[in-house]
Design a protein around this motif. Sequence first.
Motif, PDB file in Angstrom:
ATOM      1  N   GLU A  28     -28.087  -0.950  -1.195  1.00  0.00           N
ATOM      2  CA  GLU A  28     -28.531   0.445  -1.148  1.00  0.00           C
ATOM      3  C   GLU A  28     -27.394   1.421  -1.438  1.00  0.00           C
ATOM      4  OE1 GLU A  28     -30.188   1.124   2.667  1.00  0.00           O
ATOM      5  OE2 GLU A  28     -32.034  -0.014   2.281  1.00  0.00           O
ATOM      6  N   ASP A  31     -26.887   2.865  -4.901  1.00  0.00           N
ATOM      7  CA  ASP A  31     -27.850   3.893  -5.327  1.00  0.00           C
ATOM      8  C   ASP A  31     -28.265   3.718  -6.791  1.00  0.00           C
ATOM      9  OD1 ASP A  31     -29.492   6.052  -4.783  1.00  0.00           O
ATOM     10  OD2 ASP A  31     -27.980   7.545  -5.307  1.00  0.00           O
ATOM     11  N   CYS A  33     -31.196   2.201  -7.754  1.00  0.00           N
ATOM     12  CA  CYS A  33     -32.652   2.249  -7.902  1.00  0.00           C
ATOM     13  C   CYS A  33     -33.256   2.687  -6.579  1.00  0.00           C
ATOM     14  CB  CYS A  33     -33.191   0.880  -8.313  1.00  0.00           C
ATOM     15  SG  CYS A  33     -32.936  -0.414  -7.065  1.00  0.00           S
ATOM     16  N   SER A  34     -34.575   2.807  -6.545  1.00  0.00           N
ATOM     17  CA  SER A  34     -35.266   3.130  -5.299  1.00  0.00           C
ATOM     18  C   SER A  34     -34.926   2.111  -4.223  1.00  0.00           C
ATOM     19  CB  SER A  34     -36.779   3.139  -5.541  1.00  0.00           C
ATOM     20  OG  SER A  34     -37.481   3.113  -4.314  1.00  0.00           O
ATOM     21  N   ARG A  35     -34.848   2.574  -2.991  1.00  0.00           N
ATOM     22  CA  ARG A  35     -34.528   1.662  -1.880  1.00  0.00           C
ATOM     23  C   ARG A  35     -35.654   0.681  -1.561  1.00  0.00           C
ATOM     24  NH1 ARG A  35     -30.982   4.435   2.934  1.00  0.00           N
ATOM     25  NH2 ARG A  35     -29.167   4.990   1.647  1.00  0.00           N
ATOM     26  N   THR A  36     -36.782   0.816  -2.234  1.00  0.00           N
ATOM     27  CA  THR A  36     -37.883  -0.126  -2.014  1.00  0.00           C
ATOM     28  C   THR A  36     -38.182  -0.959  -3.247  1.00  0.00           C
ATOM     29  OG1 THR A  36     -39.524   1.545  -2.644  1.00  0.00           O
ATOM     30  CG2 THR A  36     -38.956   1.384  -0.301  1.00  0.00           C
TER      31      THR A  36
END
Length: 244
Positions: A28, A31, A33-36
Amino acid sequence: MSKINAISQADLDLLKKYDTPTVCNVVELFDRCSRTAFYMDARIRCCYPKLPPMVGYAATATFRSAFAPTSGNVYSGLDQQVAAFAEMPGPPVVVFQDLDSPVMSATFGEVMCTTYKAFGAAGLITSGAARDLDQVEAMSFPCFADGAICAHGYCHILQINVPVHVGGIQVNPGILLHGDRNGVTSIANEIASEVAHACAELVAAEQIVLDYLKSGNINPKGYAEARKECKNRIDALAKRLKGK
């Protein structure tokens, strides 16, 4: 399959020392991509929670068992699949996308997992089902699946080393995977070495808060100060990782 960016065996061994949530926390910080967007969802469950973390490169395949293959037998494609393990720069993790909807039969059992382990695989993930759970557990071979079904039906492999969709994410051939009782995450190969070396620093930052809470002399102000120090250290780590 295109050339895979590999990391050293020492870095692979280092990743094995940390649980998958810790690895996710570090990913994470980049950063990218999306965290999901980079880990598998709750459909992909760990079959053997007591085993240590699994780390390896995705050896992808598509699978069906609802009807007989047009040629070969129920293990059609297995020989070709294990031969392709030689293209991996390190231990493969077999990743199956079961194309049947609903899933009709088990993707793997004792024979397949014995084969994969003998040819150097680090584990197996399927969007389909498992079977022979006791026999495979005795092999200490990490497996992840969406449930269990007692029969193998007309199991056969359609394609190998193609992008697959498993647990809500796309898994490309050769991407690094890390899994344990908490689930499975992907790690972009170009940051995998940095992830491995950053885990200890993130764990140490979080330990500041944990040590304060275990000190036996706590209050809201002290807790806030411990959390602030933890955050400052993680922010500094994130800034350094993004700079790379």
